[in-house]
Design an enzyme around this catalytic site. Structure first.
Site, PDB file in Angstrom:
ATOM      1  N   PRO A  88      96.029-105.135  37.939  1.00  0.00           N
ATOM      2  CG  PRO A  88      96.908-105.689  35.950  1.00  0.00           C
ATOM      3  CD  PRO A  88      97.157-105.687  37.426  1.00  0.00           C
ATOM      4  CD  GLU A 115     103.812-111.694  32.666  1.00  0.00           C
ATOM      5  OE1 GLU A 115     102.721-111.871  32.575  1.00  0.00           O
ATOM      6  OE2 GLU A 115     104.516-110.595  32.001  1.00  0.00           O
ATOM      7  NE  ARG A 153      91.427 -83.624  44.142  1.00  0.00           N
ATOM      8  CZ  ARG A 153      90.205 -83.485  44.094  1.00  0.00           C
ATOM      9  NH1 ARG A 153      89.280 -84.593  44.560  1.00  0.00           N
ATOM     10  NH2 ARG A 153      89.530 -82.345  43.893  1.00  0.00           N
ATOM     11  CG  ASP A 168      86.209 -83.226  43.303  1.00  0.00           C
ATOM     12  OD1 ASP A 168      86.597 -82.141  43.047  1.00  0.00           O
ATOM     13  OD2 ASP A 168      86.966 -83.826  44.165  1.00  0.00           O
TER      14      ASP A 168
HETATM   15  N1  ADE Z   1      99.489-102.932  37.522  1.00  0.00           N
HETATM   16  C1  ADE Z   1      99.605-102.968  36.300  1.00  0.00           C
HETATM   17  N2  ADE Z   1      98.447-102.560  35.677  1.00  0.00           N
HETATM   18  C2  ADE Z   1      97.605-102.164  36.753  1.00  0.00           C
HETATM   19  C3  ADE Z   1      96.503-101.454  36.727  1.00  0.00           C
HETATM   20  N3  ADE Z   1      95.619-101.428  35.817  1.00  0.00           N
HETATM   21  N4  ADE Z   1      95.854-101.228  38.123  1.00  0.00           N
HETATM   22  C4  ADE Z   1      96.386-101.478  39.167  1.00  0.00           C
HETATM   23  N5  ADE Z   1      97.887-101.975  39.192  1.00  0.00           N
HETATM   24  C5  ADE Z   1      98.377-102.442  37.825  1.00  0.00           C
END
Ligand code: ADE
Length: 252
Positions: A88, A115, A153, A168
């Site tokens: 994230p 984590e 794709r 797209d």
């Molecule tokens: N791992 C956990 N959440 C994630 C996300 N939003 N994007 C990429 N990897 C992740």
């Protein structure tokens, strides 16, 4: 194109990769996947891949040794292709990044769990970090599948219509126009007459206008980066006169 996927849960990939267009892309030898269970490179008796964080705090952290060993065993040291950590904290995945990555013949994807991964993996092993959105999942497996799917794709020969990726949503910076198929009237809701007119120039104009309107309604932020003609700009300036309450056409 060849993908090396490093994960603690290889079994979650197979059902998706063995379905529909992605299976077909493998049958056509346009793409290959190699799943690597990081646990195989955990050398201790119990094959442990995580440990408590230094400094305390909750959760577990993926240990660096099995990840380095897995990636270097498969891709060399330093790795001979991009290695992307799904996290994230990465750069936000977009259609543009999918195009960028589709140019590589070989890519490694590393799905984190718990984590997160030990910071030394981020600093000294991977070449890129990608997030699929501002929310937190239990691991990087689904994000890896999202990234894979978006790239595959785009590879020549994967989609029946080679022009499809260029039309797209997001391909030209706009959302796509609405689609209709048979029947021409369903529950009293009719397909716009123009789509049945056979007039291709008029249909193209209608679709462009719909794409602009839809983007203006739902994702006005995208309009700043889109390539717009003088005619497009004129059309959008007329839309700006429409009252906010008339913007949503749901149920109309
Ligand atoms: N791992 C956990 N959440 C994630 C996300 N939003 N994007 C990429 N990897 C992740």
């Amino acid at each position: 194109m060849r993908f090396e996927i490093f994960t603690l849960f290889p079994e979650v990939f197979s059902p998706y990769l063995e379905s529909s267009i992605i299976q077909k892309a493998q049958d056509l030898e346009l793409v290959e996947f190699h799943l690597h269970n990081i646990r195989k490179w955990a050398i201790d008796k119990h094959h442990i891949t995580d440990d408590e964080p230094y400094g305390g705090g909750g959760g577990m952290v993926m240990k660096p040794e099995p990840i380095f060993a897995a990636v270097e065993d498969i891709l060399g040291s330093p790795p001979d292709c991009p290695v992307i950590l799904l996290t994230p904290q990465g750069r936000l995945f977009t259609q543009e990044i999918a195009w960028e990555l589709s140019q590589y013949p070989h890519i490694g994807l590393l799905a984190g769990r718990y984590e997160g991964v030990d910071e030394r993996v981020r600093k000294h092993l991977v070449s890129d970090e990608i997030s699929i959105g501002d929310y937190v999942l239990t691991g990087g497996e689904l994000p890896a599948l999202v990234v894979l799917d978006a790239i595959i794709r785009l590879l020549p020969g994967v989609l029946g219509d080679p022009m499809a990726p260029l039309k797209d949503s997001h391909a030209n910076g706009l959302l796509e126009y609405p689609h209709y198929t048979r029947p021409s009237t369903f529950r009293g809701w009719s397909v716009p007459e123009i789509l049945r007119s056979g007039n291709h120039a008029e249909i193209a104009r209608w679709r462009r206008a719909q794409a602009l309107k839809r983007t203006w309604q739902r994702r006005p932020d995208l309009l700043k980066g889109a390539e717009l003609s003088a005619e497009d700009k004129e059309f959008l300036s007329n839309l700006d006169e429409i009252k906010d309450e008339d913007k949503d056409d749901r149920g109309a």
